[in-house]
Structures are given as C-alpha cells and as structure tokens.
Design a protein around this motif. Sequence first.
Motif, mmCIF file in Angstrom:
data_model
loop_
_atom_site.group_PDB
_atom_site.id
_atom_site.type_symbol
_atom_site.label_atom_id
_atom_site.label_comp_id
_atom_site.label_asym_id
_atom_site.label_seq_id
_atom_site.Cartn_x
_atom_site.Cartn_y
_atom_site.Cartn_z
ATOM 1 N N MET A 153 0.819 -1.217 0.000
ATOM 2 C CA MET A 153 0.000 0.000 0.000
ATOM 3 C C MET A 153 0.853 1.269 0.000
ATOM 4 N N GLN A 154 2.177 1.095 0.000
ATOM 5 C CA GLN A 154 3.116 2.207 0.014
ATOM 6 C C GLN A 154 2.859 3.156 1.188
ATOM 7 N N MET A 155 2.718 2.546 2.364
ATOM 8 C CA MET A 155 2.567 3.341 3.576
ATOM 9 C C MET A 155 3.455 2.731 4.652
ATOM 10 N N GLN A 156 3.685 3.486 5.701
ATOM 11 C CA GLN A 156 4.588 3.039 6.763
ATOM 12 C C GLN A 156 3.958 3.128 8.145
ATOM 13 N N SER A 157 2.678 3.405 8.202
ATOM 14 C CA SER A 157 2.048 3.671 9.488
ATOM 15 C C SER A 157 1.422 2.423 10.101
ATOM 16 N N ILE A 158 1.332 2.439 11.427
ATOM 17 C CA ILE A 158 0.579 1.455 12.188
ATOM 18 C C ILE A 158 -0.119 2.216 13.303
ATOM 19 N N SER A 159 -1.384 1.915 13.533
ATOM 20 C CA SER A 159 -2.150 2.649 14.541
ATOM 21 C C SER A 159 -1.590 2.403 15.938
ATOM 22 N N TYR A 160 -1.917 3.287 16.859
ATOM 23 C CA TYR A 160 -1.472 3.142 18.251
ATOM 24 C C TYR A 160 -1.970 1.818 18.829
ATOM 25 N N GLY A 161 -3.247 1.513 18.617
ATOM 26 C CA GLY A 161 -3.802 0.250 19.105
ATOM 27 C C GLY A 161 -3.178 -0.949 18.427
ATOM 28 N N GLY A 162 -2.931 -0.826 17.122
ATOM 29 C CA GLY A 162 -2.284 -1.921 16.387
ATOM 30 C C GLY A 162 -0.871 -2.167 16.875
ATOM 31 N N CYS A 163 -0.190 -1.102 17.257
ATOM 32 C CA CYS A 163 1.184 -1.229 17.762
ATOM 33 C C CYS A 163 1.193 -1.955 19.108
ATOM 34 N N LEU A 164 0.266 -1.597 19.995
ATOM 35 C CA LEU A 164 0.175 -2.276 21.288
ATOM 36 C C LEU A 164 -0.205 -3.746 21.106
ATOM 37 N N ALA A 165 -1.109 -4.012 20.163
ATOM 38 C CA ALA A 165 -1.510 -5.399 19.903
ATOM 39 C C ALA A 165 -0.330 -6.207 19.377
ATOM 40 N N GLN A 166 0.470 -5.597 18.515
ATOM 41 C CA GLN A 166 1.635 -6.287 17.970
ATOM 42 C C GLN A 166 2.644 -6.597 19.071
ATOM 43 N N ILE A 167 2.849 -5.663 19.992
ATOM 44 C CA ILE A 167 3.750 -5.897 21.128
ATOM 45 C C ILE A 167 3.235 -7.054 21.977
ATOM 46 N N TYR A 168 1.927 -7.051 22.249
ATOM 47 C CA TYR A 168 1.327 -8.109 23.071
ATOM 48 C C TYR A 168 1.567 -9.486 22.465
ATOM 49 N N PHE A 169 1.264 -9.628 21.180
ATOM 50 C CA PHE A 169 1.371 -10.945 20.551
ATOM 51 C C PHE A 169 2.824 -11.360 20.327
ATOM 52 N N CYS A 170 3.700 -10.411 20.040
ATOM 53 C CA CYS A 170 5.115 -10.758 19.870
ATOM 54 C C CYS A 170 5.711 -11.290 21.168
ATOM 55 N N ILE A 171 5.407 -10.614 22.291
ATOM 56 C CA ILE A 171 5.902 -11.084 23.585
ATOM 57 C C ILE A 171 5.286 -12.435 23.934
ATOM 58 N N LEU A 172 3.979 -12.575 23.672
ATOM 59 C CA LEU A 172 3.278 -13.822 23.981
ATOM 60 C C LEU A 172 3.910 -15.009 23.266
ATOM 61 N N PHE A 173 4.103 -14.899 21.953
ATOM 62 C CA PHE A 173 4.595 -16.042 21.188
ATOM 63 C C PHE A 173 6.087 -16.282 21.410
ATOM 64 N N ALA A 174 6.858 -15.221 21.670
ATOM 65 C CA ALA A 174 8.273 -15.416 22.023
ATOM 66 C C ALA A 174 8.387 -16.175 23.339
ATOM 67 N N ASN A 175 7.544 -15.814 24.317
ATOM 68 C CA ASN A 175 7.536 -16.533 25.596
ATOM 69 C C ASN A 175 7.142 -17.989 25.415
ATOM 70 N N MET A 176 6.137 -18.238 24.572
ATOM 71 C CA MET A 176 5.688 -19.607 24.356
ATOM 72 C C MET A 176 6.777 -20.454 23.692
ATOM 73 N N ASP A 177 7.491 -19.882 22.741
ATOM 74 C CA ASP A 177 8.641 -20.585 22.157
ATOM 75 C C ASP A 177 9.625 -20.973 23.258
ATOM 76 N N ASN A 178 9.891 -20.028 24.132
ATOM 77 C CA ASN A 178 10.818 -20.223 25.237
ATOM 78 C C ASN A 178 10.361 -21.374 26.146
ATOM 79 N N PHE A 179 9.099 -21.354 26.556
ATOM 80 C CA PHE A 179 8.567 -22.369 27.463
ATOM 81 C C PHE A 179 8.479 -23.741 26.794
ATOM 82 N N LEU A 180 8.050 -23.774 25.538
ATOM 83 C CA LEU A 180 7.906 -25.060 24.852
ATOM 84 C C LEU A 180 9.253 -25.731 24.614
ATOM 85 N N LEU A 181 10.279 -24.936 24.317
ATOM 86 C CA LEU A 181 11.614 -25.508 24.158
ATOM 87 C C LEU A 181 12.103 -26.115 25.482
ATOM 88 N N ALA A 182 11.751 -25.460 26.597
ATOM 89 C CA ALA A 182 12.103 -26.014 27.911
ATOM 90 C C ALA A 182 11.324 -27.301 28.183
#
Length: 314
Positions: free
Chosen positions: A87-116
């Motif tokens: 779409m030739q844009m670079q923006s992400i909404s404030y809510g979308g940014c917080l949601a992305q942080i939430y899910f990135c931390i969630l799935f990184a943690n799950m990778d960590n726990f599942l490997l253990a």
Amino acid sequence: MERGNHTRVSEFILLGLSSEPEKQGLIFWVFLVVYLVGAAGNLLIILAIGLDSHLHTPVYFFLSNLSLVDFCFISSTVPKMLLNIQMQMQSISYGGCLAQIYFCILFANMDNFLLAGMAYDRYVAICHPLHYSTRMSLQTCALIVGSSWLVANFHSLLHTLLMARLDFCANNVMPYFFCDLVPLLQLSCTNTQLNQLMILLVGGLIVLIPFLGILVSYVHIVSAVLKVPSAKGKQKAFSTCGSHLTVVILFYGTITGVYLSPSSSHSAKKDSLASVMYMVVTPMLNPFIYCLRNKDIKGALRKLFSLQALSHRL
C-alpha cells in the motif's frame, strides 16, 4: 487526547528494513516467500501429527504446539509489513502497535517455554526411560503447555498495560518493521523506569528460568549418554535430541544477539536485521529442521501427501 503538555500520538511510523524505494519490491517478495514457506511448513507439521495416531506422544504434542506458536509468531508481524509495502505506507495505529507488542511477547515466551518442555521430555526419555509413561502423561503435558500459556499471557499483558500508560509526543518514528518493546519505550516522553524495571526483572526471569532448565536437562542427558557403552547407542541417543538442540541454539542465539549483546555494538539497523532472524527466519526454519532430522515426521508427511493424492484421484 492531551495530558498536561503532552499529546498522545494516534499512529507510529515504521521505516522498515530499507528506506530506498527501489529495494521495496525485493523485500516484499523475499518476505512473502519466507512467510508462505514458514506458514505452510508449520501448518503441515500440525496436520501430519494430528492425522497420524503413531505421533500422539508427548514429544510430538510439544512439537505440534511449537509449530502452532511459530505460525502465529510469524503471522503477528510479516503480513502487516507486506501490507505496508504493497500500500506504500509506513504507518501502524497506536492500538495496532500495542496489539503487535502483546502478541510478539506472547509467542516469544511460548517458544521459550515449549523448548524447555521439550528438553524436559528428552531428559525423562533418556535418563529415566522406565518412568517415562508416568512422568510424561497426557495430563502432565497438558499442564505444562496450559501453564505456559497462562504465564506467557500474563507477561505480555503486563508489558502492554505498562506501555499503554505512557505518553508519546512528537517523535513517532521507529527504524523497525514492527513495533518492538524497547524502541517504543525510547519514543516515550514520560518516565519509563517502571517499564524498564519490569523488562529487567520479570522478562529476565521468564527467559532465564526456562533456559537454565534446558541447560540442566542437557547436562544430565550428556552425562547419561556418555555412560552408554556402545557408540551406536550414543549416536541414537544424541540423534533424538539433535533437532531440538538445533532449534534451541538458533532461538537463544538470535535473542542474545538482539537483547543481551553490549549496548555499544547496537544500532537501529543491526537490531532490526537481528530481530528478523528470531521473529521471521527461525519460525520458518523450524519445520525444516525437524523434517530433515526426524524419520517419523517424514513418514507422517508422506502419508499425508499420499492421502491427498488419493482423494484427488477419487
């Protein structure tokens, strides 16, 4: 919305991996191929394990959950990046940014726990084979995975809520392709000491405890394998851990490169490229690592494709 002299921004600008317009097309196609390969590979492993009753065992229960998490992990950032390029844009909404942080931390943690969890499974299988069926029962595996989801959700929600209390002023530009926790904190014009303290204490414990569990498990595994008299027995024992150990090295190696390397060696471009490794490349490579080194998965995939070919003929 105003708080004192501060105005909360409504969106953030993600500069991506390159600001040069002529490179955007190449980046789009590379990431599209990586995403499709990673998503298809992880979904195929989940489907193959689910359809093959011989793989309904603890080790493959953890593997199917790891594939699900990797599929979600890669889907939490790459589609938005591809959409922005298209779409030739670079923006992400404030809510979308917080949601992305939430899910990135969630799935990184799950990778960590599942490997253990997978390391503990291999430890019990090799060091206590006679007690394997009782120690690694379906209830135990479900408890490990369920508690992992609970802790991971709590951790990601903690950081997301702490981030939501901050104000952001004029600067809303990040030289990243996704909303990452630390770069977003650097844009805040309010006090972030509590956020940084929680990253150090809670985040450090959540990463350190599973990693120490993996380390202790492999110390016991190596010690037990070295006592095996035959070279063939040693090779067989180590081969059962080879895929998991490769994924562990890849995951923790890239995480260390991003978050634990000396601050003097950091730059926005280097950190952004390093984050591509653990957020995009690692989830894409995991299915290949397990398929190439695992005869059971290869057999299940062959059965899956043979069933599909038969259904098309019918």
